[in-house]
Scaffold this active site. Sequence first.
Site, PDB file in Angstrom:
ATOM      1  N   LYS A  11       0.961  -1.045   0.074  1.00 39.39           N
ATOM      2  CA  LYS A  11       0.040  -0.136   0.108  1.00 39.39           C
ATOM      3  C   LYS A  11       1.039   1.122   0.066  1.00 39.39           C
ATOM      4  O   LYS A  11       1.824   1.316   0.690  1.00 39.39           O
ATOM      5  CB  LYS A  11      -0.850  -0.050   1.168  1.00 39.39           C
ATOM      6  CG  LYS A  11      -2.117   0.823   0.904  1.00 39.39           C
ATOM      7  CD  LYS A  11      -3.087   0.117  -0.131  1.00 39.39           C
ATOM      8  CE  LYS A  11      -4.526   0.518   0.216  1.00 39.39           C
ATOM      9  NZ  LYS A  11      -5.572  -0.131  -0.738  1.00 39.39           N
ATOM     10  N   THR A  57      -3.832  -5.439   0.344  1.00 35.91           N
ATOM     11  CA  THR A  57      -3.215  -4.125   0.399  1.00 35.91           C
ATOM     12  C   THR A  57      -4.117  -3.397   1.539  1.00 35.91           C
ATOM     13  O   THR A  57      -3.776  -2.555   2.080  1.00 35.91           O
ATOM     14  CB  THR A  57      -3.000  -3.354  -0.955  1.00 35.91           C
ATOM     15  OG1 THR A  57      -4.363  -2.946  -1.479  1.00 35.91           O
ATOM     16  CG2 THR A  57      -2.150  -4.222  -1.681  1.00 35.91           C
ATOM     17  N   ARG A 175      28.428  34.607  -8.103  1.00 31.98           N
ATOM     18  CA  ARG A 175      27.358  34.273  -8.595  1.00 31.98           C
ATOM     19  C   ARG A 175      26.243  33.908  -7.629  1.00 31.98           C
ATOM     20  O   ARG A 175      26.681  33.513  -6.214  1.00 31.98           O
ATOM     21  CB  ARG A 175      27.395  33.017  -9.497  1.00 31.98           C
ATOM     22  CG  ARG A 175      27.752  31.801  -8.892  1.00 31.98           C
ATOM     23  CD  ARG A 175      27.588  30.543  -9.933  1.00 31.98           C
ATOM     24  NE  ARG A 175      28.195  29.246  -9.317  1.00 31.98           N
ATOM     25  CZ  ARG A 175      27.958  28.219  -9.865  1.00 31.98           C
ATOM     26  NH1 ARG A 175      27.447  27.946 -11.125  1.00 31.98           N
ATOM     27  NH2 ARG A 175      28.296  27.141  -9.046  1.00 31.98           N
ATOM     28  N   GLN A 227      29.848  20.396  -6.638  1.00 33.46           N
ATOM     29  CA  GLN A 227      30.442  19.334  -6.391  1.00 33.46           C
ATOM     30  C   GLN A 227      31.487  19.457  -5.269  1.00 33.46           C
ATOM     31  O   GLN A 227      31.258  18.529  -4.430  1.00 33.46           O
ATOM     32  CB  GLN A 227      31.303  18.945  -7.562  1.00 33.46           C
ATOM     33  CG  GLN A 227      30.808  18.350  -8.976  1.00 33.46           C
ATOM     34  CD  GLN A 227      30.265  19.785  -9.973  1.00 33.46           C
ATOM     35  OE1 GLN A 227      30.329  20.612  -9.595  1.00 33.46           O
ATOM     36  NE2 GLN A 227      30.222  19.319 -11.097  1.00 33.46           N
ATOM     37  N   HIS A 255      18.920  28.330 -11.214  1.00 27.48           N
ATOM     38  CA  HIS A 255      19.487  29.146 -11.973  1.00 27.48           C
ATOM     39  C   HIS A 255      18.664  30.631 -11.883  1.00 27.48           C
ATOM     40  O   HIS A 255      17.492  30.636 -11.941  1.00 27.48           O
ATOM     41  CB  HIS A 255      19.606  28.869 -13.318  1.00 27.48           C
ATOM     42  CG  HIS A 255      20.772  27.748 -13.526  1.00 27.48           C
ATOM     43  ND1 HIS A 255      21.865  27.755 -13.115  1.00 27.48           N
ATOM     44  CD2 HIS A 255      20.271  26.485 -14.114  1.00 27.48           C
ATOM     45  CE1 HIS A 255      22.585  26.422 -13.834  1.00 27.48           C
ATOM     46  NE2 HIS A 255      21.430  25.854 -14.091  1.00 27.48           N
TER      47      HIS A 255
END
Length: 294
Positions: A11, A57, A175, A227, A255
């Site tokens: 379920k 279920t 940025r 990263q 962005h």
Amino acid sequence: MARLSAARYGKDNVRVFKRDKLADGSEEVTELTVCCLLEGEIEESYTRADNKPVVATDSIKNTIFIKAKEYPINPIEQFAAMLGQHFLDTYSHISAANVDIIKHKWTRMIVDGKPHPHSFHRDGDDKRTVAARVTRAGIEIKSSIQDLLVLKSTGSMFYGYVQDEFTTLKETWDRILSTSVDATWTWKTFATVADVKDKVDAFDKAYKAAQDITFKTFAEENSPSVQNTMYLMCEKILEAVPETAAVSYALPNKHYFEVDLAWHKDVKNTGKDAEVYAPQSGPNGLIKCEVTRD
């Protein structure tokens, strides 16, 4: 010749809300979405239309509600382990229970400078989740923060990447950096539910540590790349929570592009003069990593 190579069922999207009355007269509320999928000796229901091994279920749904009444549902890692173990203990032909839980955010209201005893609000879309796999060999648990939206208006760079005939992106040393954090930490395998209960205090502490480390690293590091930032976060969580075996992050770039307004009266709004940006919905970068112990 065809053969059934894997099967699970159960379920999904079971919505559970629990109200707990505390000793001081205040109340706590918890809202969950639960998915529980079972595996085991269930092949005949697929291959021979024989439903004798099927736990309906609907029965799984009812069990989730009953166990939410009987068991503590916080931390969700413990509830997932206890719920999964119930299915193994109750049905001998079931060999694995996969329990995924999303905890929806309710934060106590501050009224006249004080926490209100029974009123709450949702102050963000971030979620706490757990994915538990309970088998007779042990219990595997993965805890997560999901959909935690963060942004910093400076303190991020991106430079030194591959430059070739397909490159149009300009290097930058300043940025906007924004992402929706999906962080997961995998616990060392627990042998039994009793072992999970013994570590019950560690789950909330780990969640708090992961959140604090994410915020602090994101905010304070002058990031050379997503990263590198996410790798540092993984390293720090492994150090802060020794019971974990691995940490992973998935960070999509949100962005914000400069808008060139020079067409209007030579308004300067690029580079060091940039103040107005256009948020983008896609396409976006998606960066992932997993860091494990040696």
